[in-house]
Design a protein around this motif. Sequence first.
Motif, PDB file in Angstrom:
ATOM      1  N   TYR A 185     -13.782  18.022   4.940  1.00 24.97           N
ATOM      2  CA  TYR A 185     -14.359  18.861   3.784  1.00 24.97           C
ATOM      3  C   TYR A 185     -13.434  18.887   2.599  1.00 24.97           C
ATOM      4  O   TYR A 185     -14.362  18.710   1.354  1.00 24.97           O
ATOM      5  N   LYS A 186     -12.416  18.818   2.505  1.00 22.37           N
ATOM      6  CA  LYS A 186     -11.549  18.789   1.442  1.00 22.37           C
ATOM      7  C   LYS A 186     -11.992  17.426   0.564  1.00 22.37           C
ATOM      8  O   LYS A 186     -12.098  17.218  -0.714  1.00 22.37           O
ATOM      9  N   PHE A 187     -12.054  16.258   1.499  1.00 22.76           N
ATOM     10  CA  PHE A 187     -12.242  14.876   0.933  1.00 22.76           C
ATOM     11  C   PHE A 187     -13.912  14.865   0.268  1.00 22.76           C
ATOM     12  O   PHE A 187     -13.748  14.381  -0.942  1.00 22.76           O
ATOM     13  N   ILE A 188     -14.750  15.501   1.044  1.00 27.70           N
ATOM     14  CA  ILE A 188     -16.063  15.601   0.449  1.00 27.70           C
ATOM     15  C   ILE A 188     -15.982  16.321  -1.060  1.00 27.70           C
ATOM     16  O   ILE A 188     -16.681  15.803  -1.800  1.00 27.70           O
ATOM     17  N   PHE A 189     -15.564  17.376  -0.755  1.00 30.20           N
ATOM     18  CA  PHE A 189     -15.600  18.273  -2.003  1.00 30.20           C
ATOM     19  C   PHE A 189     -14.821  17.609  -3.373  1.00 30.20           C
ATOM     20  O   PHE A 189     -15.547  17.882  -4.328  1.00 30.20           O
ATOM     21  N   ILE A 190     -13.649  17.157  -2.982  1.00 31.98           N
ATOM     22  CA  ILE A 190     -13.137  16.364  -4.404  1.00 31.98           C
ATOM     23  C   ILE A 190     -14.143  15.315  -4.817  1.00 31.98           C
ATOM     24  O   ILE A 190     -14.251  15.110  -5.862  1.00 31.98           O
ATOM     25  N   ARG A 191     -14.921  14.666  -3.902  1.00 26.48           N
ATOM     26  CA  ARG A 191     -15.658  13.676  -4.251  1.00 26.48           C
ATOM     27  C   ARG A 191     -16.835  14.206  -4.939  1.00 26.48           C
ATOM     28  O   ARG A 191     -17.521  13.524  -6.123  1.00 26.48           O
ATOM     29  N   VAL A 192     -17.187  15.380  -4.612  1.00 24.43           N
ATOM     30  CA  VAL A 192     -18.445  16.105  -5.336  1.00 24.43           C
ATOM     31  C   VAL A 192     -17.938  16.237  -6.543  1.00 24.43           C
ATOM     32  O   VAL A 192     -18.832  16.306  -7.730  1.00 24.43           O
ATOM     33  N   LEU A 209      -8.604  18.385  11.149  1.00 16.04           N
ATOM     34  CA  LEU A 209      -9.343  17.390  10.839  1.00 16.04           C
ATOM     35  C   LEU A 209     -10.565  17.760  10.035  1.00 16.04           C
ATOM     36  O   LEU A 209     -10.949  17.116   9.003  1.00 16.04           O
ATOM     37  N   LEU A 210     -11.367  18.891  10.253  1.00 14.79           N
ATOM     38  CA  LEU A 210     -12.603  19.115   9.939  1.00 14.79           C
ATOM     39  C   LEU A 210     -12.287  19.513   8.313  1.00 14.79           C
ATOM     40  O   LEU A 210     -12.990  19.364   7.359  1.00 14.79           O
ATOM     41  N   LYS A 211     -11.190  20.400   8.106  1.00 14.44           N
ATOM     42  CA  LYS A 211     -10.995  20.930   6.854  1.00 14.44           C
ATOM     43  C   LYS A 211     -10.514  19.780   6.012  1.00 14.44           C
ATOM     44  O   LYS A 211     -10.990  19.604   4.764  1.00 14.44           O
TER      45      LYS A 211
END
Length: 239
Positions: A169-176, A164-166
């Motif tokens: 992170y991936k969701f936020i990274f893609i948004r960035v 879940l943590l990863k």
Amino acid sequence: MNVIVNADDFGMSHRVNLAIDYCFKKGIISSTTIIANMPGFDEAINLAYIGKYDKCIGIHFNLVEGEPLSSPIKYCNRICKNGKFIYKRNSVLFWNKREREAIREEFITQIEACRSKGILLSHCDSHCHIHTELPIFLIMYKTLKYYVIKKIRIPLNRGNNSSLLKKVYKFIFIRVLRSLGFVTTSYFSSLYAAINSNSDKWVELMCHPIMHENILYDHVEGVVINKYPLNLKNYTQLL
């Protein structure tokens, strides 16, 4: 489903180059990313011009394998030892100023090695997906903007069992990535993972072709590539 099939590691070796060249000729792949510091680099460039797919090449940034192209990074002990890369993915959370500058210079040098051969680079990914580590991406992104490389690979978000943590992170990274103006697909997966073909989203599928005794293998997955995907001509290509 709109699909990009990208072959990683172009330039790694003669056998990898032959495999990727074959995949272009057979319509198995739509793009590739080149690794500028490996022994097959010059041969890969020549094959791309002969095969007329030089416009379908991106940068495969590498801090993991082989010798660096720039000098300062050789003296960064967390990245190099005896003049060769030793960095392991996710092994460093913070880079000091000296390391940041050395990584930036190596990235620029790898890009310039391609551009000096006339390869403008249409997109970006990296060896072992190191560009998806936030500390490294924060060093890279201004250079990508400077060279107008707008298309970048997202982290694996299909066909893998992330915690879940990863996933967060991936969701936020893609948004960035998207907030900074980069163009991305909606999904990224291995060529062999099950993808919902009813979706109208963009999907990037990754493979690592290599020729061994005239058989086309994926040298990471350890499988025969054969006829993946079923018919690339039915897919619209973004790159």
